[in-house]
Design an enzyme around this catalytic site. Sequence first.
Site, PDB file in Angstrom:
ATOM      1  N   ASP A  42       2.714   1.330  -1.848  1.00 30.40           N
ATOM      2  CA  ASP A  42       1.478   1.062  -1.097  1.00 30.40           C
ATOM      3  C   ASP A  42       1.734   0.597   0.330  1.00 30.40           C
ATOM      4  OD1 ASP A  42      -0.010   1.639  -3.448  1.00 30.40           O
ATOM      5  OD2 ASP A  42       0.310  -0.410  -4.151  1.00 30.40           O
ATOM      6  N   ASP A  77       3.703   5.366   1.717  1.00 32.20           N
ATOM      7  CA  ASP A  77       2.336   5.673   1.301  1.00 32.20           C
ATOM      8  C   ASP A  77       1.628   6.416   2.422  1.00 32.20           C
ATOM      9  OD1 ASP A  77       0.065   5.860  -0.215  1.00 32.20           O
ATOM     10  OD2 ASP A  77      -0.451   3.743  -0.167  1.00 32.20           O
ATOM     11  N   ASP A  90      -4.553   4.301   6.953  1.00 31.74           N
ATOM     12  CA  ASP A  90      -5.560   4.201   5.902  1.00 31.74           C
ATOM     13  C   ASP A  90      -6.716   3.354   6.408  1.00 31.74           C
ATOM     14  OD1 ASP A  90      -3.922   5.674   4.259  1.00 31.74           O
ATOM     15  OD2 ASP A  90      -4.001   4.272   2.584  1.00 31.74           O
ATOM     16  N   ARG A 103      -4.100  15.435   3.854  1.00 34.98           N
ATOM     17  CA  ARG A 103      -4.926  14.331   4.363  1.00 34.98           C
ATOM     18  C   ARG A 103      -4.938  14.267   5.885  1.00 34.98           C
ATOM     19  NH1 ARG A 103      -3.844   9.284   0.097  1.00 34.98           N
ATOM     20  NH2 ARG A 103      -4.292  10.480  -1.800  1.00 34.98           N
TER      21      ARG A 103
END
Length: 334
Positions: free
Chosen positions: A121, A146, A150, A201
């Site tokens: 993470d 990760d 984000d 992404r």
Amino acid sequence: MAMASLPYADVDWSLRALAGRAEGFGRFSIGGLDGPLYHVTTLADDGPGSLRDGCRQKEPLWIVFEVSGTIELSSYLSVSSYKTIDGRGQRIKFSGKGLRLKECEHVIICNLEFEGGRGPDVDAIQIKPKSRHIWIDRCSLQDYDDGLIDITRESTDITVSRCHFSRHDKTMLIGADPTHIEDRCIRVTIHHCFFDGTRQRHPRVRFGKVHLYNNYTRNWGIYAVCPSVESQIYSQCNIYEAGQKTVTFKYLTEKAADQEESRSGCLRSEGDLFLNEAQPCLLEEVDGESMFHPSEYYLTWTMEAPSDALKEILQLCTGWQSIPRPPEQAVLAP
């Protein structure tokens, strides 16, 4: 090369000219405009003169660097409100862990490198929860365990511009989980970025409103952009150049925690350029009436038609730049 096509090309004439110059949803971010300079004088993870020491202070600060090199972070570096982390004039790279923007506002992150973040993470830049008025500009990001950026848990009014993403899998996530229905407030602008062979992404979006324009995404590994549950993505004048994988837009269906039926998101493509057999795979209107338009939120943004010239500019002028630190006060010509 027509450099005039780059937005806010005049922000490097004085140090604080950067403040408030973001385009899009993050346009109100002033960073540490009203605070004194803080000089980072060591590459140490903590202690006097370190970046961590400056970022934890509560007062507004415009943070600059007197050293170049790698800052090896042993834990996330938390950034408090009203901070500008300004890497112009030096070459600063973060590794180990990343930056965390938690319940903060008015943060500008400019001209930095992120490479080699390790651990479960671990993101290069993690924005959660409830952070707002954020601008990430001219950063190079690659190879974290990760994500690279984000944006989750009710964080909103954010712009990511002129960044270079490479050597990575899960590049940018906006909205982390279909149970986080409060993420319907998320609003993000991504423009003039170069997604350079990253796998997926670019971004993946749940719930939020995202405006993409004048980005160059090439040679992705799964898909370019993913609209998922209730997201609204407005894709304008971007360049999508396929490699081995040609599916540009991948729609994923999920069920919001307060809904009975699963849904994907909406994506509107306007003026985008699809190269090397890139397949837009646009769905017929999905709740087309609910698709936002950027002009509902801001009146102007710097955009041009996609072209080979734009591709060249984005390959050269995204990510960390070898530019001098601007003077604190502009020197006017006599």
